[in-house]
Structure formats: C-alpha cells, structure tokens
Scaffold this active site. Structure first.
Site, PDB file in Angstrom:
ATOM      1  CG  HIS A   1     -12.725   5.265 -41.268  1.00  0.00           C
ATOM      2  ND1 HIS A   1     -11.761   5.818 -40.446  1.00  0.00           N
ATOM      3  CD2 HIS A   1     -12.281   5.505 -42.533  1.00  0.00           C
ATOM      4  CE1 HIS A   1     -10.809   6.357 -41.173  1.00  0.00           C
ATOM      5  NE2 HIS A   1     -11.097   6.176 -42.450  1.00  0.00           N
TER       6      HIS A   1
ATOM      7  CG  ASP B   1     -11.170   5.086 -37.140  1.00  0.00           C
ATOM      8  OD1 ASP B   1     -11.864   4.174 -37.623  1.00  0.00           O
ATOM      9  OD2 ASP B   1     -10.689   6.011 -37.815  1.00  0.00           O
TER      10      ASP B   1
ATOM     11  CB  SER C   1      -8.276   5.723 -43.838  1.00  0.00           C
ATOM     12  OG  SER C   1      -8.646   7.076 -43.859  1.00  0.00           O
TER      13      SER C   1
END
Length: 611
Positions: A91, A122, A204
C-alpha cells in the site's frame, strides 16, 4: 493507605538541606561543598542505555524513507541486501507505480524501482539504484520473538524525515501471532507482531527491530482513535519469517498470491482442528485428508485451533509444498501437500487494481508567510540528492518535471501483465539457464539427441531415447514409443513410468533453445522441495499442454528435480536427479510421494544430427 515516595540518599540529603535553609535562621545551617548534590546513574542503567544506542546506530543505516515523486505521499522501507533490494508495503508503493525516491540516514537520496508485489500480504520489494554496497539489516528469527521483548521502530511517520533522519520509537512487543482480517482478500496480516512502539501513517513499510538491531518485521498497520489518525499504542508488523517465505517470489518480479489448503477447518468443541469441507481436486485430498480429519501440524508448526491454521496459511505462498500431519480414521498421516492459490491470476490483478491505499501521510503545513519554509532543511548536504530536489520539497514548477523517470531507472522497468516488473524475471531466467548449462557446456549439438541406459532397482535393463520426433522407453517387458508431445501427455496423465521421457525431453529442449524459444517461461521464485528446506529456485515453462518446473539448489545451482504437470488436479511426474560431480548417476520418477522408477545411469550419449 499513605503513599510512600522513595528518593536516592543523595537526593534526600539535598532536600533536607533546602528545607533546613527555609525554616531555620540564617547561619544555623551549613552544607558542605563535598556533599553530593546530583544523582549518579546506576551502572546497570548506563550499560542498558549504551546497548540501546548501539542497537539504534546499528539498525538506522538500513532504514529507508520512501517518497513518491510529485508529492503523492510516501512511507518507509528497509534494505535487506547490499545490492539495494528493500522491503516495504504494497500500500506504500501502489500510489507510486514503478518508480520512487528513497532517502537513507547518510543524507543521500536514491532512485528506486519496483521489483515485486504481494498484495495479499501487503508486501512489496523495491530496488535502490546507484551502488552495490548499501547498508542492510540482519534478519532475525521472528518465531523466537516473545511478548515483552524490547523492540524499536524506525521510519518516516507523517513524512517527517525530509531531512533524511528517520524517527526512532522504542517499546516492547505487546503480542505475537496476531491476526488482522484482510480488506476483502487483500492486506491480510497473519501471524503478525504487535507493538506499543509508536507507529503512525508514514511508518508503513518500515522496519521493526529487536533490541540488538536485527530485523523482526515490516510495519504495516496500526490502530487509531476514532476522532483522527493518532496512534494509540497498537501497531502491527508483518513478521520477517513470513517475508522470508516470499523473498524469492518477490525477486521474480511477479504479482504473487498466497496459499490455501483447499479445505476449510473448524475448532472442535472437544479440542483440535477438524476439516469441515475439502475439495476433491486438492492435493490434500489426494494425500488422504477427508471431511472430519483432524489436522495436527502444518509446515512443522503444531495447530490446535482454526485461528492457528489460518495464521500459518496466511504466511505461505501459493503452490508451495509443505509437510502436513493429520489424523484420519485413527491413523496419523504425514505427507507433503501442494497448496492451492487463493485467487486466479486475473482475479488477483483485478482486485489489486481496485484496492484503495490509505490516505497519504501528509506532514503539517508550515506557516504561509515564512519564505524559509519553501527551502529544503539546512542539514541536507548540498548535491546529495540526485536528479533534483528532495521528494516532498519540490516547488510546483519542478513537480511536473520530477514525474519523468530517469533513464537509469527506466531501463530497469518492463511492463507485462501478471508482473510488477518483468525486467527482474528476465534476469532470473538468464541466471537459471547459466546454471542449467554449467554441467554440459553450451555446445548445442549435444542436445539434439539423448540416449540413456542403465539398470532399475530390480536389476532390469532400461534404455531411454528422446529427440524432437522420437521418444522411446524399454524396461523389461514394458515398451513405450511416441512421436509427439500429446502422447507424452498421456503417459503422465496415466501415471506411467514413461513419464520420465517428457521430463528428460523438456530438460534437453530448454538446454538447446533457452527460455525465449522454449515456450512461455518465467522464474517462479523459491519453493520447498517435497516440503523440505532450503528453498529451491523454481523456473516454470509451458511444454505443449504440460507445465514443467525445474527445481535447483539455491547455493550450488544443481538441478535436483523436474516436475511435469499434465493436469493441475492430478499428481505431476517428478524426476529426481542425483549427481556425481558433473555426471548424472541416478534418476528416480515419482507420482505423489511414491517412487515408480529408480534408474542407475550407466551410459548417457548426447549428440547426433537433429532430424
């Protein structure tokens, strides 16, 4: 109950002296200058702080700040090899496409290209360009991590690392083996790590390290207050052991999928995991698993609940073959089981394209009236950011120019359906062919015709012949002849010992013509061999109506097994190859887990004119 407050002796003396000065007449109290007035740190505390600082200094050089050219957001990453390969989140890369800019704590900015994608887990792999001696993280064993262990998160929260100095937060592992449900079937966090070290948007894709500075995982999700995107002390990271399972797949440049057992399970009220439904086309069914079978172990890990099964399955790539132990009809069975894919390839591509990434972590805007805020921070070394200003710091006039991909990066990007970046798959195909040719040399004439002779395990004479228009096998009273690949297909479809012929001919043909002319060929990644590690390099090629897989040892490059599949719902023919130096000493053919032919090779003639 009266609260008690404890102070070190030196501090209590200082407080007493101050109190006496306040309450007694001047001149009645004197404090010796020799008395200590400060608090000396405990040596144990000092040593712990020193170790923590050393661990941070050891880990920080491998942390990556990811920026999307044009101001589209960014995140974090972590280098795992000196060549510049790094891990981050799917992402994080999805808004960027195939090109991004990455900064390291040494103050330098590097161009980077996308390598491979795992949208279900992910994960994404990128490659930083410009050097071959990047600092990289040492990979830990996340299976050994326990709740309460010290850890640290290093990254780029809210894109604050515009001076290329990442943020460090320190905490503990709050939990291990957590499961976070996917969005549909993507972004599933299985068997992940939970931490109270502060994790916010922009962290992230970044690293979480243990207290020695070794990489435990890749940060990806965090829990926020309902009123805003503010961390509440609950962050999640993909374990590095899961990432290790996918490294070969990601290096392939593909868009990769996760595995399913081909069965659903439930937790039995009396304890244990039982099969509630199973596909008859699954390999688990072929190995003897049935409705109500009790699953005991998957890939070496005991399971006792349905949640534990999903936690393990969520960390495994599609098409892997792992050892499974189960109890059926009172008998314990242990067998390597070939796992199925969660998605069809087109289905995965479609879902990936419609997946919406979270909002980009935009830093607080500076005051409008301060002209200094339009400039890059003063501590960014002059000339260290190639190809323009630091990402996130461009002026509007330069933003459009930054969207163009530099030539050095564009040469490493090749689009192809089903691939994140086909360029890296072609590199792996070239490496595969080089290793495959090594025992033979590259003289093409020796691959026109192969004739082998030897003895079976029962002492029968055996001869094998493969060339473009003639395939023959003779073992005792068994004789098989064919003139085309369709007849070879039938040999595998019927589980005949003649299944050795298409495996040999696919090997011969690949050596002669290479991946480009063999048929549709691609490097798959690294997979277990019959459920066992180390993971082998796997290359796949389409051979008529059959699919061929070459499995090679990752360190020696030696070919160990050729699998030929006539139907995905049946067992492939597996030709196991044993070497004595550069010479093949024996061949073994298996269907499923049982050998059907064992051949000691006595003579192997190669060459002759092609007809």
């Amino acid at each position: 109950m009266t609260a008690k407050y404890w102070f070190p002796i030196a501090a209590r003396r200082s407080l007493l002296a101050l109190w006496l000065l306040a309450v007694l007449p001047s001149g009645l109290v004197s404090v010796s200058a020799a008395e200590p007035t400060g608090v000396e740190p405990d040596p144990i505390v000092q040593a712990a702080e020193t170790r923590r600082i050393e661990a941070i200094n050891r880990a920080m050089p491998s942390a990556v700040s990811v920026f999307i050219p044009g101001g589209g957001g960014g995140g974090s990453g972590v280098l795992i090899s000196p060549e510049g390969y790094a891990l981050t989140n799917f992402h994080v890369t999805s808004p960027a496409g195939t090109f991004m800019r990455c900064g390291l704590s040494d103050g330098r900015v590097y161009d980077a290209v996308l390598v491979g994608l795992d949208p279900v887990g992910d994960l994404a792999m990128i490659k930083l360009l410009g050097r071959d001696d990047f600092p990289y993280a040492e990979l830990a064993d996340s299976r050994k991590a326990r709740a309460g262990d010290w850890c640290m998160v290093i990254g780029n929260p809210f894109l604050l690392a515009t001076n290329l100095q990442p943020t460090v937060t320190w905490g503990i592992l709050s939990g291990v083996g957590r499961y976070q449900y996917p969005a549909g079937t993507l972004l599933e966090y299985a068997d992940c790590l939970q931490t109270d070290a502060s994790v916010n948007p922009g962290n992230s894709g970044g690293p979480i390290y243990n207290d020695e500075g070794k990489l435990l995982g890749v940060v990806g999700r965090c829990s926020f207050e309902k009123r805003g995107r503010v961390n509440v002390g609950v962050g999640y990271a993909i374990s590095i052991n899961q990432a290790k399972n996918f490294l070969g797949y990601l290096r392939s440049g593909r868009v990769v999928d996760h595995a399913t057992l081909g069965a659903t399970v439930s937790t039995d009220p009396d304890g244990g995991v039982v099969v509630s439904n199973i596909l008859e086309s699954s390999d688990a069914y072929r190995r003897g698993m049935r409705y109500n079978s009790e699953i005991l172990e998957i890939d070496g890990r005991p399971v006792s609940t349905a949640n534990e099964v999903q936690n393990i399955m969520g960390t495994l790539p599609a098409d892997w073959r792992v050892n499974v132990a189960f109890r059926e009809d009172g008998k314990t069975v242990r067998a390597p089981v070939r796992l199925m894919s969660v998605h069809r390839q087109d289905e995965l591509i479609e879902k990936m394209g419609s997946a919406l990434p979270p909002p980009p972590p935009v830093p607080d805007e500076p005051p409008k009236d301060d002209p200094k805020d339009d400039k890059a921070p003063a501590d960014i070394p002059e000339g260290k950011a190639p190809n323009g200003d630091l990402p996130g710091q461009e002026t509007a006039a330069k933003s459009k120019k930054k969207r163009s991909i530099p030539e050095a990066a564009s040469k490493l990007i090749e689009e192809r359906r089903g691939f994140a970046n086909y360029h890296f798959n072609r590199l792996e195909q070239q490496r595969f062919l080089t290793q495959l040719l090594k025992p033979f040399g590259d003289e093409k004439s020796q691959f026109n015709r192969w004739q082998l002779s030897g003895k079976t395990a029962t002492g029968e004479d055996c001869t094998l012949l493969v060339r473009d228009d003639e395939f023959a096998m003779e073992v005792g009273q068994f004789v098989f002849e064919a003139t085309n690949k369709n007849e070879l297909f039938e040999a595998i479809d019927r589980n005949l010992i003649a299944g050795v012929l298409p495996a040999l001919d696919a090997w011969r043909t690949m050596l002669r013509v290479g991946p480009k002319s063999f048929g549709e060929t691609y490097y798959k990644g690294t997979i277990p061999l019959a459920g066992e590690r180390p993971l082998r390099d796997c290359t796949v090629g389409i051979y008529g109506e059959m699919e061929v897989r070459w499995l090679m040892h990752p360190e020696t490059g030696v070919l160990e097994c050729i699998e030929v599949m006539a139907d995905s719902d049946t067992d492939p023919a597996e030709l196991w190859v044993t070497w004595n130096g550069d010479q093949v000493s024996s061949l073994e053919l298996r269907y499923g887990t049982e050998p059907v032919l064992q051949l000691s090779v006595q003579q192997w003639n190669r060459g002759g004119a092609a007809e």
